[in-house]
Design an enzyme around this catalytic site. Structure first.
Site, PDB file in Angstrom:
ATOM      1  CG  ASP A 188      -0.254   0.185   2.367  1.00  0.00           C
ATOM      2  OD1 ASP A 188      -0.259   1.141   2.565  1.00  0.00           O
ATOM      3  OD2 ASP A 188       0.516  -1.214   2.766  1.00  0.00           O
ATOM      4  CB  SER A 189       1.163   4.336   0.739  1.00  0.00           C
ATOM      5  OG  SER A 189       1.671   5.661   0.521  1.00  0.00           O
TER       6      SER A 189
END
Length: 319
Positions: free
Chosen positions: A162-163
């Site tokens: 994520d991210s």
């Protein structure tokens, strides 16, 4: 006391601060939980060193009730945090992996990598490749970890994050496409609210000058030697090798209120035009913000994200 010890050099609150004496104070992602047998999911976890040179661990997750030699797909997970904060031992990452393992019936290798500013990029990328070599070393069942020796199906490997971790998962898939690791077969990648950027604003970014400035500043903070916001490491649109992405399937999650939303959609569009011959899907969560699934895991969109990931990973076995 040296006055510089309390003088702030850079303030990236609420994430971290650096001080003129070189000290780094992380304000988020500092809490950790030990590996355990999770009573809610019946998933067990343990920490294993994957890089002796850097003394870096990964947290492995495995369903408790499986046959002694049952082989399961392997998901290598890269945590987010702008390359600067968080770890696989944070409560929300630990809990997310427990739930995903239970939902998808897989093994997760959630890795700890060196973080900026103590270790600027490309250190995190280097570590993220090292763990893949470590996973691959279990191909003949005689690697350093017994869970992977007995239960890892290295013909069914996935990368996710994520991210900033989504950025890393993409970069590892690119490197895999260029160099290959003959002992593992990368089937697909799952990018959750991936951290990509670019010099020219797209979509709603034109309205967010202040946010754009912060994101660009954070990128330079993590990677001072980068060529800029159009460096291929942060902007896939400038990467001439994008079409050689080393997997056949891509799933991208975006969130309607996330400042990185348009980059996720743009990635999909670029990939389709790049000459890459795989399939790509984007799933958008309405009314949600960046990495909402970690901080509000019981809401319906977070549950749907988990189920979609599990379905994506297990699709290969059903096809």
């Amino acid at each position: 006391m040296d006055s510089t010890s309390s003088e702030i050099a850079l303030d990236y609150s609420p994430f971290l601060r650096t001080y003129k004496d070189g000290r780094v104070e992380r304000l988020m992602g500092i809490h950790v939980v030990p590996p355990s047998l999770d009573p809610k999911t019946n998933v067990q976890s343990k920490d294993v060193i994957y890089s002796q040179e850097q003394n870096l661990p990964s947290r492995l997750f495995l369903p408790k009730n499986i046959n002694p030699n049952q082989k399961l797909p392997v998901l290598v997970y890269y945590h987010g945090g702008g390359f600067c904060i968080e770890s696989p031992f944070s409560p929300h990452y630990h809990n997310f992996c427990n739930k995903l393992v239970a939902e998808a019936n897989i093994i997760i290798v959630s890795i700890d990598y060196r973080r900026a500013p103590e270790h600027h990029l490309p250190a995190a990328y280097d570590d993220s490749w090292t763990v893949l070599e470590w996973v691959a070393s279990h191909v003949n069942g005689d690697g350093p970890d017994e869970w992977l020796n007995h239960h890892a199906d290295l013909n069914s490997v996935f990368f996710s994050g994520d991210s900033a971790g989504g950025n890393i998962a993409h970069r590892m898939a690119m490197k895999y496409g260029e160099q290959k690791l003959s002992d593992i077969n990368l089937v697909g990648i799952v990018l959750i609210h991936p951290y990509f950027w670019g010099k020219e604003p797209i979509g709603n970014e034109v309205k967010e000058a202040e946010t754009r400035s912060k994101i660009e500043g954070f990128w330079y903070f993590a990677y001072p030697a980068a060529s800029g916001s159009d460096d291929p490491w942060i902007n896939p649109a400038t990467d001439p090798l994008f079409g050689s992405l080393g997997c056949s399937r891509v799933l991208i999650f975006v969130a309607e209120k996330d400042f990185l939303r348009d980059r996720g959609w743009y990635y999909s569009e670029l990939l389709k035009k790049s000459g890459w011959e795989g399939s790509v899907e984007v799933i958008e969560a309405k009314e949600e913000n960046h990495v909402f699934h970690l901080f509000n895991p019981e809401n319906e969109n977070a549950k749907a994200l988990l189920k979609s990931m599990a379905s994506f990973i297990n699709q290969e076995e059903k096809s």
